[in-house]
Scaffold this motif. Structure first.
Motif, PDB file in Angstrom:
ATOM      1  N   ILE A  24       0.832  -1.207   0.000  1.00 15.46           N
ATOM      2  CA  ILE A  24       0.000   0.000   0.000  1.00 15.46           C
ATOM      3  C   ILE A  24       0.865   1.254   0.000  1.00 15.46           C
ATOM      4  N   ARG A  27       2.260   1.882  -3.579  1.00 14.78           N
ATOM      5  CA  ARG A  27       1.344   1.868  -4.710  1.00 14.78           C
ATOM      6  C   ARG A  27       1.467   3.154  -5.526  1.00 14.78           C
ATOM      7  N   ALA A  51      -2.956  -9.942  -5.011  1.00 12.96           N
ATOM      8  CA  ALA A  51      -3.740  -8.704  -4.948  1.00 12.96           C
ATOM      9  C   ALA A  51      -2.880  -7.507  -5.347  1.00 12.96           C
ATOM     10  N   ALA A  52      -1.619  -7.518  -4.953  1.00 13.03           N
ATOM     11  CA  ALA A  52      -0.712  -6.433  -5.339  1.00 13.03           C
ATOM     12  C   ALA A  52      -0.557  -6.392  -6.848  1.00 13.03           C
ATOM     13  N   ALA A  55      -3.525  -4.776  -8.346  1.00 11.11           N
ATOM     14  CA  ALA A  55      -3.494  -3.332  -8.129  1.00 11.11           C
ATOM     15  C   ALA A  55      -2.526  -2.656  -9.086  1.00 11.11           C
ATOM     16  N   TRP A  56      -1.357  -3.257  -9.302  1.00 15.50           N
ATOM     17  CA  TRP A  56      -0.369  -2.668 -10.207  1.00 15.50           C
ATOM     18  C   TRP A  56      -0.879  -2.713 -11.649  1.00 15.50           C
ATOM     19  N   ALA A  58      -4.083  -2.581 -12.512  1.00 17.71           N
ATOM     20  CA  ALA A  58      -5.117  -1.547 -12.554  1.00 17.71           C
ATOM     21  C   ALA A  58      -4.513  -0.154 -12.668  1.00 17.71           C
ATOM     22  N   ASP A  59      -3.369   0.053 -12.033  1.00 17.92           N
ATOM     23  CA  ASP A  59      -2.695   1.348 -12.069  1.00 17.92           C
ATOM     24  C   ASP A  59      -1.825   1.531 -13.317  1.00 17.92           C
TER      25      ASP A  59
END
Length: 105
Positions: A24, A27, A51-52, A55-56, A58-59
């Motif tokens: 987090i 991120r 999950a990381a 997230a990466w 998605a970013d």
């Protein structure tokens, strides 16, 4: 990639909240995850790693797995995952290859 997260030796249920916080706090920027010291990987921390990656993705940021220890790699395989499941490469803007179609013909 200058931003590196060095994973601890033991990635179990107790380590999962700290691992989550580590991701987090990093991120929004490209990240290398160094798994060279990992001797034990539990399912809970694998969930955090997966999950990381999501997230990466998605970013639109790069996430690389570096130096996985033999123990990390073996447990990853045992849990049904692979190093590729934990990484994400971004698309780099390169030269327009379509502009040279005449040369290929």
């Amino acid at each position: 990639m200058s931003n590196t997260l060095e994973l601890p030796t033991i990635l179990d249920l107790i380590a999962a909240p700290g691992l989550l916080e580590a991701f987090i706090s990093r991120r929004g920027r490209a990240l290398a995850v160094d798994a060279g010291a990992v001797q034990r990987l539990g399912a809970q921390c694998l969930q955090v790693l997966l999950a990381a990656r999501a997230a990466w993705v998605a970013d639109g940021m790069a996430l690389a797995l570096e130096n996985p220890s033999d123990e990390f790699s073996a447990t990853l395989e045992l849990l049904g995952a692979s190093p590729r499941d934990l990484t994400h490469e971004t698309q780099h803007d390169g030269p327009d290859l379509g502009a040279n179609k005449e040369l290929a013909a």
